[in-house]
Design an enzyme around this catalytic site. Structure first.
Site, PDB file in Angstrom:
ATOM      1  N   GLN A   1       0.990  -1.080  -0.141  1.00  0.00           N
ATOM      2  CA  GLN A   1      -0.102   0.006   0.132  1.00  0.00           C
ATOM      3  C   GLN A   1       0.599   1.483   0.156  1.00  0.00           C
ATOM      4  O   GLN A   1       0.119   2.308   0.600  1.00  0.00           O
ATOM      5  CB  GLN A   1      -1.209  -0.037   0.738  1.00  0.00           C
ATOM      6  N   SER A   2       2.272   1.243  -0.749  1.00  0.00           N
ATOM      7  CA  SER A   2       3.127   2.333  -0.672  1.00  0.00           C
ATOM      8  C   SER A   2       2.246   3.535  -1.450  1.00  0.00           C
ATOM      9  O   SER A   2       2.338   3.531  -2.459  1.00  0.00           O
ATOM     10  CB  SER A   2       4.348   2.186  -1.288  1.00  0.00           C
TER      11      SER A   2
END
Ligand code: PLP
Length: 339
Positions: free
Chosen positions: A85-86
């Site tokens: 989920q960067s």
């Protein structure tokens, strides 16, 4: 390289790509101020979440420098890495689209049925995702170098953008942001910021001085003091004995865990100002500010700026935060017409 670029100061405006409109707004937050024990006029929010590119967030300011340099060096492909989920990966994908460059993201984890939050946007922006599995930080970096090597063999010219965009070059984006903020709030006493890979805090410390920046560690790196200090020295070009103001008390069980103080902070910001925070970074930063007011590290009567660094897509990629937010909806829902 154009004549103009060659004549610019080396590494200065020469390679910065324009990816945003500036300045970002600085907005008062009187109801949130009162809710956390400050006076209504004390608290302001610097809205870097409103940066227009790719859903917004702090990584854009760093990418102006890192992707700009890559483009100036003739790179065709941006390669970076991060958590599944960067936000940095998502915004690198968007920057590549804006600059006409290919993007390859090397992400920790495996493809799952639940392609949520940032991952959806990575794909929408046309980035290619390489899943590296459950790997350590060092293994992820090694995987990224391998992928870059493979791209080179295939004839591409890849440029590797470091974890979180937090090289000294990337941190310059936040040195600039600090100057921008000082023009908006010359009487600033404390700027509060989430610390992930460290470049954002380092840039602000460079511009504002260590005593005016309060960093809240989010658990993304092992030694935030060392990492931020190293970047601050890199920006200054000399050793500095900066004593950083860092809070380490908001990590809880770990980077991706949602703690009660963070859920409270997210709910408070949403219900006092209509501002959405995320469970990993900005929620921790506000929880850290609340703790700082509680223990007297931040005092009423002084100008405090909360840096909103973005992260909204991450809320939709965080199962526990979604579960908690959904149960709040269920608690207040009524059916019409009343039965
Ligand atoms: C990456 C990130 C941060 C932290 O910034 P660093 O420069 O990596 O320390 C804060 N907030 C959000 C929403 C982020 O995505």
């Amino acid at each position: 390289m154009s004549q103009e670029r060659q004549e610019a100061t080396p590494g200065q405006e020469a390679t910065r790509a324009e990816l945003m409109s500036r300045p970002t707004p600085l907005e008062p937050a009187p109801r949130l101020a009162r809710a956390i024990g400050l006076e209504p006029g004390d608290l302001w929010v610097k809205r870097d979440d409103l940066i227009g590119l790719g859903g917004g967030g702090n990584k854009v300011r760093k990418l102006e420098w890192t992707a700009g340099a890559a483009r100036a060096e003739g790179a065709t492909t941006l390669v970076t890495s991060g958590a599944a989920q960067s936000n940095h990966a998502r915004l690198t994908a968007a920057a590549g689209a804006r600059l006409g460059m290919d993007v390859v993201l090397v992400l920790a984890g495996a493809p799952s049925e639940e392609m949520t939050g940032n991952i959806v946007l990575d794909g929408l922006f046309g980035a290619r995702v390489v899943w590296a599995g459950e790997v350590s930080e060092a293994e992820l970096a090694a995987a990224m170098e391998d992928v870059a090597g493979e791209l080179r063999e295939q004839g591409a010219r890849p440029a590797v953008i470091p974890f979180g965009g937090s090289s000294v070059l990337g941190a310059r984006g936040y040195a600039e942001a600090g100057t921008e903020l000082l023009e908006q709030a010359p009487d600033l006493a404390t700027a509060v910021v989430a610390v992930g890979s460290g470049g954002t805090m380092a840039g602000l410390v460079h511009a504002l001085g260590a005593e005016r920046v309060l960093g809240v560690h989010c658990g993304a790196i092992a030694d935030p003091g060392h990492t931020v200090g190293h970047l601050v020295e890199g920006l200054a070009g000399r050793p500095a004995d900066t004593s950083l103001r860092l809070r380490l008390d908001q990590v809880g069980p770990g980077y991706s865990a949602l703690t009660e103080p963070v859920m409270d902070a997210i709910t408070t910001a949403a219900r006092t100002e209509g501002i959405v925070l995320d469970p990993v970074y900005t929620g921790r930063a506000l929880a850290g500010l609340i703790a700082a007011v509680h223990d007297g590290q931040v005092r009423p009567g002084e100008r405090t700026v909360f840096l909103h660094t973005g992260g909204l897509p991450g809320l939709f990629g965080h199962a526990e935060a979604l579960r908690r937010a959904r149960s709040a909806v269920a608690d207040t829902a009524v059916r019409w017409p009343h039965g």
